[in-house]
Write a protein that holds these residues in place. Structure first.
Motif: not given
Length: 598
Positions: A239-240, A243, A248, A250, A465-466, A468-470
């Motif tokens: 995810l990084q 970014n 965003d 995935v 993944y949604e 994990r973004k948080k």
């Protein structure tokens, strides 16, 4: 049948001689070649039409580096699969990982050079006869090289990925390879590797299946916190990276790597979702046949015939060879080569890796197949599946290394196609109704895996993944997400499911390939279309099939199917044609088993 007619242990000596410095020398030569290439790139600028020849020379060097790196990477994979505790191989794996990172940096620099070529020079260069074969991948690189990240930033990320990303995937393999469970069979406690224990899901004895399931679930529960950390760190790094690249979404990377449009993926999943009822009915029927209201998770792989005779490895090999012969001479000849050259590791022993795979060695034009053969039809189909991958590698012989980088979705097509050949040949040869039901059940298990199991993996990965973004996702929450995804994917047709599926499914931990799930469904459905055409055309189809495989590394999936099948895979109509055949299998099973219910 003569016992031990075929060796069950592979030989790697034709790749690199064991107990020699041959592999070390290969690594050292690769390190020097990469350093040399970096020097060439630092002094390179394509600023005139006359520089196009130099571009070709650089491309050839990149191609050679790719082949050498693939050879090294496959060798390490094989060493650690046959012996996960091999410390020497683990150290060498670290060196190969650094080389892969260094190659990635080199490739990034080359992409930047390609991206900076002025349009008029670029248009002339790609029309040169010597470069025409690389037009597709050069266009990909030009596009990737033009992204917001500089080549320097990409180089930094590539370096970080060795210890901060890929290392987590390697840790998963190491941890999983060392795990064992103890099961008491025939009054004696026996230790099983995870691969052996998972194979017990297809055992003819329900009590053994249940005990294996419970022992595995207990093991997963013990290990879940450690594996949750591994999964979270893999996803966090990814995810990084996204970014940094300014996205965003995935699915952007997996779609790009599979050279597939989003419309194609959406059309495929839409058709799958609309046709799940037939497979839910199959699962319910199987549950009724076993005396349950809902199918137990540990009974999914169970044979419908309880008195199943073990299929000797020698018979399995001959069955595969005979089936491949029906399809084409080249496929049969390939299997003979794989056996005679000792490409297959199938021994059923502990202390070996759990997952079956095929590793390609493009420099020596060989493959290696790794599995644990257990004497079941499932084992035979796993063998055929991996042989399908290996045949794809062989079909690529003579193709430039850079054009061998075919997407996962078409790789899975080749493997499922090989399964289909073997399974349909067995169904055709079935003498009794019971045999036909048993084999049809094996076929439908694959449909369920690709339409329900794989869809549940896709849904889980999307939702994970949604979240994990948080922030970090706890092991308990991972269990909940998995439960929700399985309920949705299977239409609530399974009971006592493994909520730890996220832990023991290796595809979630493959750092080179995010969302390694939908390529299976793509390949499986495409196989039905290809197989239908093969039956229509006959023996001549083998050459068409081989040409499709040879083109698979230098086209988008949409263009590949348009060229060889003359069909548009972005439409639901294409996928409906294949799905119709799968549904017919389910309907036939229901018809044949209607009188089996008491």
């Amino acid at each position: 049948m003569e016992r031990n007619k075929y060796r069950r242990v592979w030989s790697l000596d034709s790749v690199f001689q064991s107990n020699s410095n041959q592999f070390i020398n290969h690594i050292q030569e690769l390190e020097r070649s990469l350093d040399k290439m970096d020097g060439h790139l630092a002094a390179t600028s394509i600023s005139s039409k006359e520089d196009a020849d130099y571009l070709l020379n650089l491309l050839k060097e990149i191609d050679s580096l790719k082949l050498k790196l693939s050879q090294a990477s496959s060798f390490i994979t094989c060493l650690l699969a046959q012996s996960p505790a091999d410390q020497v191989a683990s150290v060498l794996q670290g060196r190969v990982a650094k080389l892969k990172s260094k190659y990635g940096i080199t490739l990034t620099k080359f992409q930047a050079i390609v991206a900076n070529i002025s349009l008029d020079i670029w248009l002339d260069a790609v029309e040169l006869d010597e470069l025409k074969d690389f037009q597709f991948i050069l266009a990909e690189w030009r596009e990737e090289g033009a992204t917001a990240l500089t080549s320097n930033e990409k180089a930094i990320l590539s370096n970080l990925s060795v210890d901060g990303y890929h290392a987590w995937g390697q840790l998963y393999q190491t941890l999983m390879g060392k795990l064992e469970i103890e099961i008491q069979l025939e009054g004696k406690p026996q230790k099983y590797s995870i691969g052996q224990a998972l194979n017990l899901r297809a055992h003819s004895n329900e009590e053994i299946r249940k005990v294996a399931h419970e022992k595995l679930e207990h093991k997963w529960s013990e290990q879940k916190e450690s594996f949750a950390k591994v999964l979270n760190h893999i996803a966090g790094f990814r995810l990084q990276l996204y970014n940094f690249e300014g996205t965003d979404d995935v699915l952007e990377e997996p779609l790009r790597k599979n050279r597939m449009k989003k419309e194609t993926l959406e059309a495929m999943w839409s058709v799958v979702s609309k046709n799940k009822n037939a497979f839910a009915q199959y699962l319910n029927r199987k549950a009724s046949m076993m005396g349950d209201e809902k199918l137990q998770f540990y009974n999914f792989w169970a044979p419908v015939e309880t008195k199943v005779k073990e299929i000797q490895y020698e018979d399995a090999i001959d069955l595969v060879k005979d089936a491949f012969r029906i399809f084409g001479n080249q496929l049969e000849a390939f299997v003979t080569t794989a056996i005679e050259e000792q490409w297959i590791e199938a021994e059923n022993r502990s202390k070996k890796s759990a997952a079956a795979f095929c590793a390609g060695f493009p420099m020596s034009e060989e493959s290696r197949i790794f599995m644990t053969y257990d004497g079941t039809m499932k084992g035979i189909l796993t063998l055929a599946h991996e042989l399908g991958h290996a045949f794809h590698n062989t079909a690529m012989n003579g193709v430039a290394g850079l054009n061998r980088q075919y997407p996962l979705c078409i790789a899975e097509t080749a493997s499922f196609f090989a399964e289909m050949i073997v399974l349909d040949a067995a169904i055709e040869a079935a003498v009794t109704k019971s045999e036909k039901i048993t084999l049809l059940d094996e076929k439908l298990k694959r449909s369920v895996m690709n339409f329900m199991n794989i869809h549940s993996r896709f849904l889980f990965e999307q939702n994970f993944y949604e979240e994990r973004k948080k922030g970090l996702v706890s092991a308990q929450r991972l269990n909940e997400l998995m439960q929700e995804a399985i309920s949705d994917g299977y239409r609530d047709s399974l009971d006592n499911v493994s909520v730890h599926t996220w832990l023991w499914t290796p595809h979630f931990y493959i750092t080179d390939a995010p969302f390694y799930n939908f390529p299976y469904t793509f390949g499986y459905l495409l196989t039905y279309r290809l197989y239908e055409k093969a039956k229509e055309i006959g023996a001549d189809f083998e050459n068409t099939y081989i040409q499709l495989l040879r083109d698979s590394g230098k086209m988008s999936m949409e263009d590949l199917m348009l060229k060889h099948l003359n069909e548009d895979i972005t439409t639901e109509a294409f996928w409906e044609k294949a799905m119709k055949l799968c549904v017919q299998d389910a309907e036939l099973f229901l018809e044949l088993t209607a009188l089996e219910i008491v």
